[in-house]
Design an enzyme around this catalytic site. Structure first.
Site, PDB file in Angstrom:
ATOM      1  N   TYR A  14       0.802  -1.228   0.000  1.00 10.53           N
ATOM      2  CA  TYR A  14       0.000   0.000   0.000  1.00 10.53           C
ATOM      3  C   TYR A  14       0.836   1.281   0.000  1.00 10.53           C
ATOM      4  O   TYR A  14       0.285   2.381  -0.034  1.00 10.53           O
ATOM      5  CB  TYR A  14      -0.908   0.030   1.240  1.00 10.53           C
ATOM      6  CG  TYR A  14      -1.848  -1.138   1.319  1.00 10.53           C
ATOM      7  CD1 TYR A  14      -2.936  -1.237   0.460  1.00 10.53           C
ATOM      8  CD2 TYR A  14      -1.650  -2.157   2.246  1.00 10.53           C
ATOM      9  CE1 TYR A  14      -3.803  -2.311   0.521  1.00 10.53           C
ATOM     10  CE2 TYR A  14      -2.514  -3.240   2.317  1.00 10.53           C
ATOM     11  CZ  TYR A  14      -3.585  -3.312   1.453  1.00 10.53           C
ATOM     12  OH  TYR A  14      -4.438  -4.376   1.523  1.00 10.53           O
ATOM     13  N   HIS A  19      -4.664   5.943  -0.827  1.00 10.50           N
ATOM     14  CA  HIS A  19      -5.160   5.834   0.543  1.00 10.50           C
ATOM     15  C   HIS A  19      -4.043   6.029   1.569  1.00 10.50           C
ATOM     16  O   HIS A  19      -4.329   6.216   2.746  1.00 10.50           O
ATOM     17  CB  HIS A  19      -5.819   4.471   0.724  1.00 10.50           C
ATOM     18  CG  HIS A  19      -7.160   4.502   1.389  1.00 10.50           C
ATOM     19  ND1 HIS A  19      -7.982   5.608   1.448  1.00 10.50           N
ATOM     20  CD2 HIS A  19      -7.839   3.522   2.045  1.00 10.50           C
ATOM     21  CE1 HIS A  19      -9.094   5.312   2.091  1.00 10.50           C
ATOM     22  NE2 HIS A  19      -9.023   4.056   2.473  1.00 10.50           N
ATOM     23  N   ASN A 112     -13.488   5.733   5.838  1.00 10.36           N
ATOM     24  CA  ASN A 112     -13.541   4.791   6.960  1.00 10.36           C
ATOM     25  C   ASN A 112     -12.555   5.113   8.076  1.00 10.36           C
ATOM     26  O   ASN A 112     -12.837   4.860   9.249  1.00 10.36           O
ATOM     27  CB  ASN A 112     -13.334   3.362   6.471  1.00 10.36           C
ATOM     28  CG  ASN A 112     -14.525   2.854   5.703  1.00 10.36           C
ATOM     29  OD1 ASN A 112     -15.658   3.277   5.950  1.00 10.36           O
ATOM     30  ND2 ASN A 112     -14.296   1.961   4.760  1.00 10.36           N
TER      31      ASN A 112
END
Length: 183
Positions: A14, A19, A112
Site C-alpha cells: 500500500y 489511501h 472509513n
C-alpha cells in the site's frame, strides 16, 4: 503536545497508494524536522519531536484504515491530548488531485479512517484533506488502493505540506493552504 496522525494502511503493498497519502505526509514531516526513528506504541508507529516551539507526536496507525480510531484513542488517553490538538492527514476523493483543505470538525465524508476516529474520540479534531480525485469507471475501493499515476508530483506536494507545516501549527491554516498549493 500536538498529535499529527497520517492515515494509511501498513505494508509495502500500500506504500504508494492514494489511501496512504497520510503516511507519506507523516514520513515527510519526520524527515524534514529530524524526528527520531519511529517506534511501535498504541498499535501504531510513533515518533516525538519538535516543530518550531511545538512538541509533536507523529503517528501512523497500524490497524488498517477502518480501525485507526483505536490507535488514536489509546494515544490520546495515555498522553491526555485533547481533540483540538489533533490533526489528521488523509486522502479525499471528493477533491481534485493537488487540492488541500483544512477544517476543524465535520463528518467523515464516507472515509472509513475518519469514521473510526470520529467514533473513538468525537469530531472536534483538525483534518487536512489531500485531494486524490475520483475515477469514474473504477470501483472506489480499487481506486484508492491503487498507486498514484504521477508519484513525483505527489511527492512534491507531500514535501510542501511538510515544509510549510509550522504555519498550520501556528494557527495560520489559510496561509498554509495557500503556500502548499502554490507548488
Amino acid at each position: 503536545m500536538l498529535l499529527l496522525v497520517g492515515l494509511g494502511n501498513p505494508g509495502k503493498r500500500y506504500a504508494e497508494t492514494r489511501h496512504n497519502v497520510g503516511f507519506m505526509i507523516i514520513d515527510a514531516v519526520a524527515r524534514g524536522f529530524f524526528f527520531p526513528e519511529f517506534c511501535s506504541k498504541h498499535d501504531a508507529l510513533v515518533s516525538i519531536g519538535n516543530i518550531g516551539t511545538h512538541r509533536v507526536m507523529l503517528m501512523k496507525p497500524l490497524l488498517y484504515m477502518n480501525r485507526s480510531g483505536t490507535s488514536v484513542l489509546s494515544c490520546t488517553s495515555m498522553h491526555k491530548i485533547a481533540p483540538e490538538h489533533i490533526t489528521v492527514f488523509h486522502d479525499d476523493v471528493e477533491l481534485q488531485p493537488g487540492t488541500i483543505r483544512v477544517k476543524l470538525g465535520g463528518g467523515s465524508g464516507g472515509h472509513n479512517g475518519l469514521r473510526s476516529i470520529d467514533s473513538a474520540i468525537g469530531k472536534a479534531y483538525w483534518r487536512v484533506r489531500f485531494g486524490v480525485g475520483r475515477a469514474e469507471l473504477c470501483n472506489l475501493s480499487d481506486y484508492v488502493l491503487s498507486d498514484f499515476e504521477n508519484i513525483a508530483q505527489v511527492t512534491d506536494l507531500v514535501n510542501s505540506v511538510a515544509a510549510n507545516l509550522q504555519m498550520l501549527l501556528d494557527g495560520n491554516a489559510a496561509g498554509f493552504v495557500s503556500k502548499v498549493t502554490s507548488v
